[in-house]
Structures are given as C-alpha cells and as structure tokens.
Scaffold this motif. Structure first.
Motif, PDB file in Angstrom:
ATOM      1  N   THR A 414       0.840  -1.188   0.000  1.00  0.00           N
ATOM      2  CA  THR A 414       0.000   0.000   0.000  1.00  0.00           C
ATOM      3  C   THR A 414       0.881   1.246   0.000  1.00  0.00           C
ATOM      4  OG1 THR A 414      -0.112   0.208   2.407  1.00  0.00           O
ATOM      5  CG2 THR A 414      -1.711  -1.257   1.355  1.00  0.00           C
ATOM      6  N   LYS A 415       0.249   2.419  -0.053  1.00  0.00           N
ATOM      7  CA  LYS A 415       1.022   3.663  -0.026  1.00  0.00           C
ATOM      8  C   LYS A 415       1.728   3.867   1.304  1.00  0.00           C
ATOM      9  CE  LYS A 415      -3.106   6.471   1.020  1.00  0.00           C
ATOM     10  NZ  LYS A 415      -2.790   6.815   2.403  1.00  0.00           N
ATOM     11  N   GLU A 416       1.360   3.109   2.337  1.00  0.00           N
ATOM     12  CA  GLU A 416       2.022   3.216   3.639  1.00  0.00           C
ATOM     13  C   GLU A 416       3.273   2.354   3.733  1.00  0.00           C
ATOM     14  OE1 GLU A 416      -1.307   2.862   3.329  1.00  0.00           O
ATOM     15  OE2 GLU A 416      -1.846   4.877   3.970  1.00  0.00           O
ATOM     16  N   THR A 417       3.621   1.640   2.681  1.00  0.00           N
ATOM     17  CA  THR A 417       4.759   0.736   2.738  1.00  0.00           C
ATOM     18  C   THR A 417       6.061   1.462   3.049  1.00  0.00           C
ATOM     19  OG1 THR A 417       5.985  -0.972   1.536  1.00  0.00           O
ATOM     20  CG2 THR A 417       5.234   0.927   0.258  1.00  0.00           C
ATOM     21  N   GLU A 418       6.944   0.774   3.725  1.00  0.00           N
ATOM     22  CA  GLU A 418       8.292   1.276   3.986  1.00  0.00           C
ATOM     23  C   GLU A 418       9.336   0.469   3.224  1.00  0.00           C
ATOM     24  OE1 GLU A 418       7.366   2.935   8.503  1.00  0.00           O
ATOM     25  OE2 GLU A 418       8.833   1.331   8.212  1.00  0.00           O
ATOM     26  N   GLY A 419       8.865  -0.326   2.254  1.00  0.00           N
ATOM     27  CA  GLY A 419       9.764  -1.189   1.496  1.00  0.00           C
ATOM     28  C   GLY A 419       9.760  -2.597   2.063  1.00  0.00           C
ATOM     29  N   VAL A 420      10.276  -3.549   1.279  1.00  0.00           N
ATOM     30  CA  VAL A 420      10.338  -4.943   1.721  1.00  0.00           C
ATOM     31  C   VAL A 420      11.717  -5.506   1.424  1.00  0.00           C
ATOM     32  CG1 VAL A 420       7.870  -5.398   1.469  1.00  0.00           C
ATOM     33  CG2 VAL A 420       9.390  -5.719  -0.493  1.00  0.00           C
ATOM     34  N   ILE A 437       7.569   0.250  -4.815  1.00  0.00           N
ATOM     35  CA  ILE A 437       6.506  -0.742  -4.662  1.00  0.00           C
ATOM     36  C   ILE A 437       5.160  -0.148  -4.258  1.00  0.00           C
ATOM     37  CG2 ILE A 437       8.221  -2.488  -4.054  1.00  0.00           C
ATOM     38  CD1 ILE A 437       7.192  -2.396  -1.195  1.00  0.00           C
ATOM     39  N   ALA A 438       5.114   1.156  -3.985  1.00  0.00           N
ATOM     40  CA  ALA A 438       3.837   1.781  -3.652  1.00  0.00           C
ATOM     41  C   ALA A 438       2.908   1.741  -4.868  1.00  0.00           C
ATOM     42  CB  ALA A 438       4.044   3.217  -3.189  1.00  0.00           C
ATOM     43  N   PRO A 439       1.594   1.615  -4.671  1.00  0.00           N
ATOM     44  CA  PRO A 439       0.656   1.556  -5.805  1.00  0.00           C
ATOM     45  C   PRO A 439       0.694   2.835  -6.638  1.00  0.00           C
ATOM     46  CG  PRO A 439      -0.417   0.951  -3.745  1.00  0.00           C
ATOM     47  CD  PRO A 439       0.913   1.523  -3.374  1.00  0.00           C
ATOM     48  N   GLN A 440       0.465   2.669  -7.933  1.00  0.00           N
ATOM     49  CA  GLN A 440       0.421   3.815  -8.837  1.00  0.00           C
ATOM     50  C   GLN A 440      -0.625   3.565  -9.917  1.00  0.00           C
ATOM     51  OE1 GLN A 440       4.365   4.134 -10.473  1.00  0.00           O
ATOM     52  NE2 GLN A 440       5.151   5.301  -8.733  1.00  0.00           N
ATOM     53  N   LEU A 441      -1.282   4.615 -10.318  1.00  0.00           N
ATOM     54  CA  LEU A 441      -2.151   4.576 -11.496  1.00  0.00           C
ATOM     55  C   LEU A 441      -1.542   5.502 -12.536  1.00  0.00           C
ATOM     56  CD1 LEU A 441      -4.826   3.629 -12.831  1.00  0.00           C
ATOM     57  CD2 LEU A 441      -5.871   5.712 -11.920  1.00  0.00           C
ATOM     58  N   VAL A 442      -1.146   4.945 -13.666  1.00  0.00           N
ATOM     59  CA  VAL A 442      -0.572   5.734 -14.754  1.00  0.00           C
ATOM     60  C   VAL A 442      -1.662   5.983 -15.786  1.00  0.00           C
ATOM     61  CG1 VAL A 442       1.193   5.839 -16.548  1.00  0.00           C
ATOM     62  CG2 VAL A 442       1.708   4.731 -14.369  1.00  0.00           C
ATOM     63  N   VAL A 443      -1.920   7.258 -16.074  1.00  0.00           N
ATOM     64  CA  VAL A 443      -2.928   7.609 -17.073  1.00  0.00           C
ATOM     65  C   VAL A 443      -2.274   8.425 -18.183  1.00  0.00           C
ATOM     66  CG1 VAL A 443      -4.912   7.503 -15.540  1.00  0.00           C
ATOM     67  CG2 VAL A 443      -3.637   9.615 -15.702  1.00  0.00           C
ATOM     68  N   ALA A 444      -2.559   8.052 -19.397  1.00  0.00           N
ATOM     69  CA  ALA A 444      -2.079   8.792 -20.571  1.00  0.00           C
ATOM     70  C   ALA A 444      -3.265   9.466 -21.229  1.00  0.00           C
ATOM     71  CB  ALA A 444      -1.397   7.836 -21.544  1.00  0.00           C
ATOM     72  N   TYR A 445      -3.109  10.744 -21.576  1.00  0.00           N
ATOM     73  CA  TYR A 445      -4.196  11.466 -22.235  1.00  0.00           C
ATOM     74  C   TYR A 445      -3.622  12.529 -23.159  1.00  0.00           C
ATOM     75  CZ  TYR A 445      -3.412  14.562 -18.177  1.00  0.00           C
ATOM     76  OH  TYR A 445      -2.847  15.355 -17.201  1.00  0.00           O
ATOM     77  N   ALA A 446      -4.427  12.896 -24.119  1.00  0.00           N
ATOM     78  CA  ALA A 446      -3.964  13.824 -25.150  1.00  0.00           C
ATOM     79  C   ALA A 446      -5.016  14.884 -25.406  1.00  0.00           C
ATOM     80  CB  ALA A 446      -3.649  13.072 -26.439  1.00  0.00           C
ATOM     81  N   LYS A 447      -4.550  16.031 -25.866  1.00  0.00           N
ATOM     82  CA  LYS A 447      -5.460  17.117 -26.204  1.00  0.00           C
ATOM     83  C   LYS A 447      -6.230  16.775 -27.465  1.00  0.00           C
ATOM     84  CE  LYS A 447      -5.603  22.162 -26.195  1.00  0.00           C
ATOM     85  NZ  LYS A 447      -4.803  23.401 -26.095  1.00  0.00           N
ATOM     86  N   VAL A 448      -7.531  17.062 -27.440  1.00  0.00           N
ATOM     87  CA  VAL A 448      -8.392  16.734 -28.569  1.00  0.00           C
ATOM     88  C   VAL A 448      -8.399  17.891 -29.557  1.00  0.00           C
ATOM     89  CG1 VAL A 448     -10.756  16.224 -29.276  1.00  0.00           C
ATOM     90  CG2 VAL A 448      -9.848  15.257 -27.171  1.00  0.00           C
TER      91      VAL A 448
END
Length: 521
Positions: A414-420, A437-448
């Motif tokens: 989780t985002k509270e991790t201190e590493g393993v 190792i913390a969770p991430q959401l990667v979003v790609a977007y472009a101008k229309v």
C-alpha cells in the motif's frame, strides 16, 4: 548497439522532470458565526466546530453556528507549467470531534480584520459550491497536544499529528493569473460541539504541558502548501498515487487497517462460513480528463505483490467512495454487493507461489527482481467509464474471483509501505524500496483537436493540408532515423502507457531523459 527508428512528427508525450515548490502561508484566522465581530487573526491555532447555541436561560436551543478556519497562501503558476500535484499540510493541535471538510475560498481575506461580518457571505458561497475534500484530523482523539493532556507513545512524533491533504484538482481549477490560494475548513457535520484545532503561521513551536520534552519546532507545525509542477504540453502521462488504500475483513468486522503497509485479499470457505478479505483503493483523476478538450489514451494500475499464496485470480470491481479507516461493520454490505457484480477488470497475480517478501521465506533467483512481483493491470475502459460519468475519482474493490479452501492470502503493498526485504536461498538479501513498490495509477491522455482551425477555414485546409502533398509528405509524415545508445537510461511504454521491460517488435513510447517519442522497433 541496437538501432531503432524514431518517428518525430509532433507525437511526443511530455515526461518532464517535476520539482516540488513550497508556498508559505500568507494569512490564517478563524471566525465565528455566533460572534460576528470576533476575529482569530494572530492566534497560534484555528478552531473548527459547530457551536451549540443557548437561549437567555442558558438552555440549548438545538441550533448550531459555524466556527470555521481560513488559510491563504502566496501562489504563482510558473510560465509554461501546470499543476501536477498539490498538498496542503496542516498540523493538528487537538482533535475532539468529527471529520473536517476543505473548501476552496475566493476572497483574499485580511487576517487582522476578518470576521463573520466581513466573510460570512463568502463562507456561505463556499459551502454551497461543495467541498474539495474532507479528512479525519491526525492526532490522538480527545487530546490536545499543547495542553496538559498526557500523550500516548504512538503520538509522540510530528507525523502522528500531520495532515497531508490532497488539493490537486482545486489548484488545477483556479485561474493561471492567481497570486493567492485560499482554503476554508469547516466541520463535516452540522451538530458537533467538539474542538478541532490546527496550528497557524503565528505558532512559534508546540510544547506539551504534561511533558516538556515532547515538543515540535515552528518549522514542523507551520501551514504549508506544496505544489509539484510539470511542463504544460498537449499530451501527458501522469503517475498518480492513491488518495486512499486499505482492506476490510469480515472476520474482524470492527477493525480498520488504514495504516497497514500491505492489503490482504482472499475469500475463504471456513467450514461453511465465508471469510472475506477485500482491498479498497481510490485515485483522484486528473482534472483534464473531465474536460471535452482531452481524451484518455490509456490507464494502467501498478500493484506490487508482497505475498502470493493460494489462488491467483483477481477481480477489480467498481465501488463507491470510502473512508480509509473504514471497517467491515460499516461497509461490508456494500463490499459484498460490489464483488457480486461482473468485475471491471481481472488479472492473475504475479510473484513466487506460496512465498512472501517478509525476509523469512526463501525466494528463488528468478524472483529476486521487482518485475517478477509487479502487476500491471489495464484499467483503460474502467477509467473511461468513470470519465463518462463525470467522476473526478476512480474507486474500486479488489477481491479473489474464486473461493479458497484455506486462508492463504495474497498481499499487495500500500502507499504506507516502507519497502520490503527478501531472503535468497544462499542467505543474501535484496530490497525493494518503498518508492518502487507503492501503488500507482498511470494515465495517458492527449489534447483533442476540436476542429476549430481545420473545419473553420476550408480554404486553408484544402490549400495546406490536402493541396500541397509535397509539404504533407515532407513535414507531417517525415521519418527521422536516429541511433540511440541503449546503454543510456531508456524506458519503454506501450500505447496504453504501460511500462514494457523487454520490448519486442512494435510501436512504443520511449523515454530518455526528459524526452518521450513514439518509436517503431
């Protein structure tokens, strides 16, 4: 040396390095609806609560009045930049009541003269506009730090009293010409008489009256607005940290696991009794995605496995908003309803079977690397659905899609991790740091391209775009062959924004330094 073909026709995504800027507090105060000329300017703390009103006989009338806090920060958006992340840091002086709501505030108040008479209309307007976010104040409940209260061992560090409040979308919404950013803090409930207090810029430090050795410096308690900026380009690839992540379990219905470094996920048939451990996550989506000017081109969730035991099949289910300190007793019914639907996405958990990265299990050589434990899950369609509903956040539950016959749990950082730290058979160890190792959401977007130029001036369109094939072929579709030395740091992403460790033939986004371009391998 491997050679690749770079297509450079204005298709690059900006991945510029980002730096955090610290903005100081320009003004802070608190005001009272029940005393319209009172001003808290110059106080070392603000107070947020509902004041129970009484009649002339001292009897409660059943009505309440607001005590609200105002915080203003000097601010300037650098030229050519946009807000990537914004965090409001406030340190709790005492927490004796409910959650606190945070609102954007339009008036650049003067702390020396601000009172309900001068600010009341702005307060009411902010309340009507809706909150930016809300939070449960950090700190020991029913205790005041700067009092004679005895402070527990778990609350002797500044971090236990520090609130890191995500205000990214609000910062993105304010005009680029703004030179100050203001926030209103108000009680989330409308009938609370307990005190919630936060330190101001006037506080010169905090000392506990019961134990003078327990103290915080002025710099530690000072209100601060942290903003990370990125280059303002037409396309972006944003890496988002969770606003909240936790898990709930039916076998300990009143427990909460908000501060756990791992979330446990499994469904277990224990002699006819179903035991559920279900993960919960919430991300704030970039404000651009709610605009008609941008479109999502990909979304990928990164979850790092820290234990892989039992069945590997997982489902990700749409779920409503939740508090990070939620427990099964409070939301178990909603969780069961959610995981009873068709999952929005599925994945098979990676990692060495029946092993945990706990420094005790022996990990094979093939699993002594981060990639072997990293789940990259395509959530493109799930994020698109959230955008279509004009939702500013993505909230979901993670559960096993099959019932187990034992209690072997899968766990994710989780985002509270201190590493393993993992243990290899030869007795050596390897470490995966928290940032990796913390969770991430990667979003790609472009101008229309909304067609403002192409459709509005047909003469130019036909003359330039279609009529001059020499220019079209020479500029728009030009292919530049460039040799890249792959011994230099290079990262590959597919067109959905998912990182690819060993790219095969195909089209990729390649990042080297601060430059990203589309490539054909």
């Amino acid at each position: 040396m491997k050679k690749i073909l770079l297509i450079s026709a204005g298709l690059a995504l900006s991945m510029s390095a980002m730096a955090q800027t610290e903005f100081t507090c320009a003004a802070d105060t608190w005001i009272r609806q029940s005393n319209t000329t009172f001003t808290g300017g110059g106080s070392d703390k603000t107070e947020v609560r509902m004041d129970a009103l009484k009649n002339d006989a001292g009897e409660a009338t059943g009505e309440y009045a607001y005590f609200v806090a105002l915080y203003g920060f000097n601010y300037q958006l650098p030229a050519g930049k946009k807000v990537q992340q914004a965090t409001l840091r406030l340190v709790t002086e005492r927490w004796k009541g409910s959650d606190v709501s945070v609102y954007g505030y339009t008036n650049n108040f003067d702390e020396a003269s601000a009172c309900w008479d001068t600010e009341g209309s702005y307060v009411q307007s902010a309340l009507l506009n809706g909150e930016v976010t809300h939070f449960s104040p950090a700190g020991q409940r029913n205790k005041g730090f700067t009092t004679n209260d005895e402070i527990g061992e778990d609350y002797r560090e500044i971090g236990a009293w520090t609130n890191e409040i995500n205000v990214t979308n609000y910062l993105k919404s304010i005009p680029a010409t703004a030179n100050r950013v203001n926030f209103l803090l108000a009680p989330t409930v409308t009938d609370n008489v307990n005190q919630n207090c936060f330190y101001t810029k006037e506080c010169t430090g905090a000392i506990n009256g019961n134990d003078a050795s327990l103290n915080f410096t002025q710099a530690e308690v000072m209100p601060v607005l942290y903003v990370t900026f990125a280059d303002d380009t037409e396309s972006s690839l944003d890496t988002l940290a969770p606003l909240a992540d936790t898990f709930v379990r039916s076998s300990a219905a009143t427990n909460n696991y908000a501060t756990n470094a791992e979330m446990e996920v499994y469904t277990w048939n224990n002699d006819g009794e179903m035991i559920y451990f279900v993960g919960l996550m919430n991300f704030e989506l970039p404000a651009e995605l709610l605009s008609d000017n941008y479109e999502l081109t990909g979304a990928s969730l990164k979850l790092v496995t820290t234990q892989c035991k039992g069945d590997r099949n997982m489902g990700i289910y749409n779920f409503g908003s939740f508090a990070e300190n939620a427990n099964w007793e409070g939301i178990g019914t909603q969780v069961l309803a959610a995981i009873g639907t068709t999952p929005a996405a599925t994945f098979s958990v990676v990692g060495q079977g029946n092993k945990a990265l706990n420094g005790k299990d022996e990990i094979g050589d093939d699993y002594a690397n981060l990639d072997a434990w990293t789940n990259n899950i395509d959530l493109t369609e799930m994020v698109k659905a959230a955008i279509a509903e004009k939702s500013s956040s993505l909230s979901f539950a993670i559960a096993k899609t099959e019932v187990q016959t034992n209690n072997n749990a899968v766990k994710f950082a989780t985002k509270e991790t201190e590493g393993v730290t993992g243990l290899k058979a030869d007795g050596t160890t390897f470490t995966f740091p928290a940032a990796d190792i913390a969770p991430q959401l990667v979003v790609a977007y472009a101008k229309v391209d909304n067609g403002g130029d192409d459709n509005g001036d047909n003469g130019d369109d036909n003359g330039d775009d279609n009529g001059d094939n020499g220019d079209d072929n020479g500029d728009d579709d030009a292919v530049e062959t460039v040799v890249i030395d792959l011994s230099a740091p290079v990262e590959y992403f597919n067109l959905n924004g998912v990182k690819v460790v060993n790219p095969d033939k195909g089209i990729y986004l390649v990042r080297q330094g601060n430059t990203v371009k589309k490539v054909v391998l």
